[in-house]
Enzyme design. Sequence first.
Site, mmCIF file in Angstrom:
data_model
loop_
_atom_site.group_PDB
_atom_site.id
_atom_site.type_symbol
_atom_site.label_atom_id
_atom_site.label_comp_id
_atom_site.label_asym_id
_atom_site.label_seq_id
_atom_site.Cartn_x
_atom_site.Cartn_y
_atom_site.Cartn_z
ATOM 1 N N ASP A 72 0.901 -1.154 0.021
ATOM 2 C CA ASP A 72 0.010 0.036 0.141
ATOM 3 C C ASP A 72 0.865 1.204 0.126
ATOM 4 O OD1 ASP A 72 0.929 -0.793 2.402
ATOM 5 O OD2 ASP A 72 -0.941 -0.306 3.445
ATOM 6 N N SER A 105 0.930 -1.539 10.366
ATOM 7 C CA SER A 105 1.089 -0.074 11.231
ATOM 8 C C SER A 105 1.223 -0.689 12.573
ATOM 9 C CB SER A 105 0.070 0.906 11.011
ATOM 10 O OG SER A 105 -1.210 0.225 11.379
#
Length: 248
Positions: A72, A105
């Site tokens: 991403d 993350s």
Amino acid sequence: DFFLFFQATAPLLDTDQTLFAVSAWNDNGQKYRGRDPQRILRSDFFPGLGWMLTRNLWIQELRNKWPPAYWDDWLRESAQRKDRHVLRPELCRTFHTLAAGTGTSKGQYANFLTSIQIYQGPPIDFTTTLDPTSLNLQEYDSNLLRRLKAATLITSSHDLISFPTLSDSDLHSPPATAFRIEYHTVEDRGPNSFPALARSFRLMDNVKAGVPRSAYRGVIEFYHNGYYIYLMPPLAQVERNLFQLSVS
């Protein structure tokens, strides 16, 4: 209306060389941040989380160099995006289920992401409501620049106190009455930086590959306590970036 959204935007993705992908996600998509379930915006930021690209883009540009991880962020890099844009809705058509640090993350934005809501109103048939000309690059940029010039310049959210709020019945975005606040850097350097101003409005302050989340030419559009706000670079800088259009 998730599939109707993609059905309506697929022809644009096929024919408009300035487009990179379509996403059903808005990184600043809390319920109170948007009002118009029909509205679609351009963005320089690849949101992910329910997205579509063309077969040609996959075969000709991406397939042979697809990374083993962090794809991403890789897609957000200029080498892949090549100044092309993503179409995304004002109100999300997907939602984020992460509640703990299981993603790449490590849960850095877990609380923020889980506060973003999927649109739950009557389904929108985008195949009949979408006006393709509104998303044509020159038309879109021209309309955006006109709205930015008409917006009242303020320096902080405290300046909004002296202005009346928008009516809850005004569902169509963007409204005629709006405000703009200008930031001077995307780096976290002082109160006039993008991250500092984003935090003051409880927006995502994250920047990837030099692009703030949900931004188009640096402009982030959102509602705040009944006001419509453009958080943006200085107007002259935005105007230069909008394909040198001059709108009176």
